[in-house]
Design a protein around this motif. Sequence first.
Motif, PDB file in Angstrom:
ATOM      1  N   ARG A  22      81.466  39.404  80.680  1.00 31.48           N
ATOM      2  CA  ARG A  22      80.172  39.515  80.001  1.00 31.48           C
ATOM      3  C   ARG A  22      79.107  40.074  80.940  1.00 31.48           C
ATOM      4  O   ARG A  22      78.309  40.921  80.553  1.00 31.48           O
ATOM      5  N   ALA A  23      79.111  39.616  82.170  1.00 23.73           N
ATOM      6  CA  ALA A  23      78.117  40.094  83.134  1.00 23.73           C
ATOM      7  C   ALA A  23      78.312  41.582  83.433  1.00 23.73           C
ATOM      8  O   ALA A  23      77.343  42.312  83.623  1.00 23.73           O
ATOM      9  N   SER A  24      79.552  42.037  83.462  1.00 26.62           N
ATOM     10  CA  SER A  24      79.813  43.444  83.772  1.00 26.62           C
ATOM     11  C   SER A  24      79.360  44.373  82.651  1.00 26.62           C
ATOM     12  O   SER A  24      79.207  45.568  82.860  1.00 26.62           O
ATOM     13  N   HIS A  25      79.148  43.826  81.463  1.00 29.83           N
ATOM     14  CA  HIS A  25      78.659  44.621  80.330  1.00 29.83           C
ATOM     15  C   HIS A  25      77.191  44.338  80.030  1.00 29.83           C
ATOM     16  O   HIS A  25      76.716  44.604  78.931  1.00 29.83           O
ATOM     17  N   ASP A  26      76.503  43.771  80.991  1.00 28.08           N
ATOM     18  CA  ASP A  26      75.090  43.424  80.856  1.00 28.08           C
ATOM     19  C   ASP A  26      74.821  42.527  79.650  1.00 28.08           C
ATOM     20  O   ASP A  26      73.757  42.577  79.048  1.00 28.08           O
ATOM     21  N   GLU A  27      75.812  41.718  79.314  1.00 22.67           N
ATOM     22  CA  GLU A  27      75.626  40.716  78.264  1.00 22.67           C
ATOM     23  C   GLU A  27      75.278  39.407  78.947  1.00 22.67           C
ATOM     24  O   GLU A  27      75.587  39.200  80.118  1.00 22.67           O
ATOM     25  N   SER A  28      74.675  38.532  78.232  1.00 17.33           N
ATOM     26  CA  SER A  28      74.302  37.242  78.800  1.00 17.33           C
ATOM     27  C   SER A  28      75.562  36.455  79.169  1.00 17.33           C
ATOM     28  O   SER A  28      76.377  36.150  78.302  1.00 17.33           O
TER      29      SER A  28
END
Length: 153
Positions: A22-28
């Motif tokens: 999730r972090a690698s896709h700029d998602e929370s």
Amino acid sequence: MRFLPAVIVDAVLVLIFAVIGRASHDESPAGFLLTAWPFLVALLVGHALAALLPGRPRRPWSVLWGVVVWVVTVAGGTLLRVVTGDTAQLAFIIVATLTLGVLLVGWRAVTALLRRGRASRAAADGQQGATLSHDDPEETASSENASDGPRTL
């Protein structure tokens, strides 16, 4: 339950996979449970299947057990994502397969190598101790027992 520690380690690794993804896709990263839940469910199924297989791997920390868990986790988690309306692009499937393989099988491989190394060292220490002792095993046994005092049969 002897396989509970392995299930816990695997579950933590699946959660880490979801947070990093999730972090690698700029998602929370806070929504990591939305990503992780299908894989956690499949992970539990994978452990149950590994435990029930005939001729199964007997140790939950073995590499073979990890391979079963890995395959079921990736296939089942991806299927659950699709069935529940989420996406499963080919790139996601490839990344999930590789990452979960490294995580779920990798820690078991490292554990196996460490155990093998420890067993080799113990065997080498045992042989080294054997070469330092008397040549005649009966003489060694009788000299060790001599300090025990008289024996009656």
